[in-house]
Design an enzyme around this catalytic site. Structure first.
Site, mmCIF file in Angstrom:
data_model
loop_
_atom_site.group_PDB
_atom_site.id
_atom_site.type_symbol
_atom_site.label_atom_id
_atom_site.label_comp_id
_atom_site.label_asym_id
_atom_site.label_seq_id
_atom_site.Cartn_x
_atom_site.Cartn_y
_atom_site.Cartn_z
ATOM 1 N N ASP A 94 0.646 -32.464 -16.707
ATOM 2 C CA ASP A 94 -0.471 -32.540 -18.007
ATOM 3 C C ASP A 94 0.511 -31.995 -19.054
ATOM 4 O OD1 ASP A 94 -2.844 -32.476 -19.355
ATOM 5 O OD2 ASP A 94 -2.874 -30.080 -19.259
ATOM 6 N N ASP B 43 -0.923 -31.009 -22.861
ATOM 7 C CA ASP B 43 -1.299 -29.857 -23.764
ATOM 8 C C ASP B 43 -1.818 -28.600 -22.513
ATOM 9 O OD1 ASP B 43 -2.640 -28.161 -25.526
ATOM 10 O OD2 ASP B 43 -4.651 -29.437 -25.506
#
Ligand code: B16
Ligand code: MG
Length: 220
Positions: free
Chosen positions: A8, A10
């Site tokens: 991922d 952020d």
């Protein structure tokens, strides 16, 4: 066998969540919506439009489609301005070393993010060439918690979903990873109850460690 690790963006590679928070806060104030950290937490990993829907719902508010688009666009302008200050120093501890270790071990890597600003963020961090594949909010697929972003990563990397590990900081992403049939590793201090395993940070984490977590999860 662990063949790919999907990151991922952020909250895992870089903490731009504070910028999302600041940008939403300004817009919420302008429109008289209540907005706090707990509400912001619910937006992690969720697309921009769905985030605004959650804010409106939490405030029992409705707006016209035109206003909805305007608020989302204004939030994004503020967010992108904040992103301009990002530098390589903002890459979270352990990330660069882990990417090197995975490469040395022949394990492929990808970014699987809900953010439509992924290309800009990777450019600012000088990580645009660091991953074998990048799938983000600009892809025409359902956003997290649907499995689509991670399944598209597996396709691009030409590996089976069961051979992939996802590293995520948000419930929506962990749900998406599990729905994709992948091993879901949570990162951070906030508990992610659905995760197969948790790491506090990626500092000092190498390919060997991820391989052993993968095997442990697979053997139940
Ligand atoms: P944008 P991730 C997500 O990124 C953020 O966690 C979430 O808060 C944000 O709303 C979403 O990206 C969309 O971002 O407005 O830039 O398209 O955690 O999936 O990397
Ligand atoms: Mg995240």
């Amino acid at each position: 066998m662990l063949k790919a690790v999907i990151f991922d963006l952020d909250g895992v590679i870089v903490s731009t969540d504070i910028y999302h928070y600041k940008a939403w806060q300004v817009l919420a104030k302008k429109h008289g919506f209540h907005f706090d950290e707990a509400l912001n937490d619910r937006l992690k990993g969720i697309s921009r439009a769905e985030s605004l829907e959650i804010i409106l719902e939490a405030n029992n508010a409705t707006v016209s489609q035109r206003t909805f688009k305007r608020i989302a666009a204004a939030k994004n302008r503020r967010y992108r301005k904040l992103l301009n200050q990002l530098t390589r120093k903002d890459i979270l501890p352990g990330v660069v070393e882990l990417l090197g270790s995975l490469k040395q071990n022949g394990i492929k890597t990808a970014i699987g993010s809900s953010s439509r600003n992924t290309p800009k963020i990777l450019r600012k961090l000088k990580l645009e060439d660091a991953f074998d594949a990048v799938v983000d909010g600009n892809a025409s697929v359902r956003s997290k918690p649907a499995p689509d972003i991670f399944l598209t990563c597996a396709d691009a990397l030409e590996v089976m979903p069961a051979s992939c590990m996802v590293i995520e900081d948000a419930n929506a992403g962990i749900t998406a990873a599990k729905a994709a049939g992948m091993t879901a590793v949570g990162v951070g201090q906030k508990p992610l109850p659905q995760a197969d395993a948790m790491l506090l940070t990626l500092h000092s984490i190498n390919a060997e460690r991820l391989k052993s977590i993968y095997l442990m999860v697979k053997s139940g």
